[in-house]
Every structure is written in C-alpha cells, then in structure tokens.
Design a protein around this motif. Structure first.
Motif, mmCIF file in Angstrom:
data_model
loop_
_atom_site.group_PDB
_atom_site.id
_atom_site.type_symbol
_atom_site.label_atom_id
_atom_site.label_comp_id
_atom_site.label_asym_id
_atom_site.label_seq_id
_atom_site.Cartn_x
_atom_site.Cartn_y
_atom_site.Cartn_z
ATOM 1 N N SER A 132 -19.032 39.944 -56.978
ATOM 2 C CA SER A 132 -19.834 40.900 -56.204
ATOM 3 C C SER A 132 -20.710 40.176 -55.191
ATOM 4 O O SER A 132 -20.823 40.586 -54.036
ATOM 5 N N ARG A 133 -21.321 39.100 -55.605
ATOM 6 C CA ARG A 133 -22.185 38.336 -54.693
ATOM 7 C C ARG A 133 -21.378 37.718 -53.550
ATOM 8 O O ARG A 133 -21.819 37.706 -52.405
ATOM 9 N N GLN A 134 -20.194 37.232 -53.860
ATOM 10 C CA GLN A 134 -19.344 36.669 -52.816
ATOM 11 C C GLN A 134 -18.916 37.744 -51.826
ATOM 12 O O GLN A 134 -18.881 37.506 -50.618
ATOM 13 N N ARG A 135 -18.608 38.933 -52.324
ATOM 14 C CA ARG A 135 -18.197 40.032 -51.443
ATOM 15 C C ARG A 135 -19.339 40.440 -50.525
ATOM 16 O O ARG A 135 -19.133 40.676 -49.334
ATOM 17 N N VAL A 136 -20.554 40.512 -51.067
ATOM 18 C CA VAL A 136 -21.727 40.833 -50.245
ATOM 19 C C VAL A 136 -21.916 39.775 -49.165
ATOM 20 O O VAL A 136 -22.149 40.095 -47.997
ATOM 21 N N ASN A 137 -21.790 38.525 -49.526
ATOM 22 C CA ASN A 137 -21.928 37.443 -48.542
ATOM 23 C C ASN A 137 -20.865 37.532 -47.457
ATOM 24 O O ASN A 137 -21.140 37.269 -46.287
ATOM 25 N N GLN A 138 -19.638 37.916 -47.823
ATOM 26 C CA GLN A 138 -18.569 38.089 -46.835
ATOM 27 C C GLN A 138 -18.900 39.224 -45.869
ATOM 28 O O GLN A 138 -18.695 39.093 -44.658
ATOM 29 N N ILE A 139 -19.395 40.327 -46.400
ATOM 30 C CA ILE A 139 -19.750 41.473 -45.558
ATOM 31 C C ILE A 139 -20.873 41.107 -44.607
ATOM 32 O O ILE A 139 -20.810 41.385 -43.399
ATOM 33 N N LEU A 140 -21.914 40.456 -45.121
ATOM 34 C CA LEU A 140 -23.044 40.060 -44.273
ATOM 35 C C LEU A 140 -22.617 39.058 -43.208
ATOM 36 O O LEU A 140 -23.052 39.141 -42.057
ATOM 37 N N ALA A 141 -21.751 38.126 -43.567
ATOM 38 C CA ALA A 141 -21.268 37.133 -42.600
ATOM 39 C C ALA A 141 -20.469 37.807 -41.495
ATOM 40 O O ALA A 141 -20.583 37.437 -40.314
ATOM 41 N N TYR A 142 -19.663 38.791 -41.850
ATOM 42 C CA TYR A 142 -18.881 39.522 -40.849
ATOM 43 C C TYR A 142 -19.800 40.155 -39.814
ATOM 44 O O TYR A 142 -19.591 40.000 -38.605
ATOM 45 N N TYR A 143 -20.819 40.876 -40.275
ATOM 46 C CA TYR A 143 -21.726 41.550 -39.338
ATOM 47 C C TYR A 143 -22.567 40.551 -38.544
ATOM 48 O O TYR A 143 -22.847 40.769 -37.375
ATOM 49 N N GLN A 144 -22.951 39.477 -39.184
ATOM 50 C CA GLN A 144 -23.720 38.457 -38.472
ATOM 51 C C GLN A 144 -22.877 37.848 -37.360
ATOM 52 O O GLN A 144 -23.345 37.696 -36.231
ATOM 53 N N ASN A 145 -21.632 37.527 -37.642
ATOM 54 C CA ASN A 145 -20.748 36.951 -36.622
ATOM 55 C C ASN A 145 -20.419 37.949 -35.525
ATOM 56 O O ASN A 145 -20.300 37.588 -34.360
ATOM 57 N N ARG A 146 -20.252 39.195 -35.901
ATOM 58 C CA ARG A 146 -19.860 40.215 -34.933
ATOM 59 C C ARG A 146 -20.988 40.631 -33.995
ATOM 60 O O ARG A 146 -20.774 40.821 -32.803
#
Length: 83
Positions: free
Chosen positions: A64-78
């Motif tokens: 769950s923590r890894q998935r949250v980090n992936q989602i946040l990284a996506y929006y940060q990069n975008r």
C-alpha cells in the motif's frame, strides 16, 4: 488509523488535489483529507488547498505504501515540472 503524513505540492490546483485524493482513496488502508489553505490573503498563484493529509491504517502493508508513493510520484512528475 495508525500514522499520518502531510503532503504539499505548492501551486497545484484544487482539481488536481481532488484527483490525487480520489486515486489515493482506492489504496487499501489509506484515508485522505484535503487540508484547506491557511493563508489569510488570496493569491491567484497559490492553490486553494494547503496539502493532503494521508492517514495510514495500523495494518497497512508495504504494498500500500509503495502504491501511494507511485501515485504521488506520477502527479509530481506530471504537474510540478510545469508549474
């Protein structure tokens, strides 16, 4: 809920914060609240939102923590590279 974490993306529009929150709500063991902007003065260049408060369930796992980090990284990069 076990632990809480505050996430801020300066200048990110309200709609994008809501989109991030909607995606994070889909992750098991995670609750998300929008934190209102605390500034007393209105500024078009500031977001209407101060950030996200992410609450983790005591039993939330590494996945769950890894998935949250992936989602946040996506929006940060975008979005953060374009503001």
């Amino acid at each position: 809920m076990g632990t809480k974490e505050k996430i801020e993306f300066a200048g990110l529009p309200l709609t994008v914060y809501r989109e991030i929150a909607a995606h994070l709500h889909q992750v098991e063991g995670v609750e998300v609240d929008l934190i209102p902007q605390s500034s007393q003065q209105f500024d078009y260049n500031q977001s209407q939102i101060g950030g996200l408060c992410i609450s983790w369930a005591a039993n939330s796992g590494l996945e769950s923590r890894q998935r949250v980090n992936q989602i946040l990284a996506y929006y940060q990069n975008r979005y953060m590279n374009h503001i």
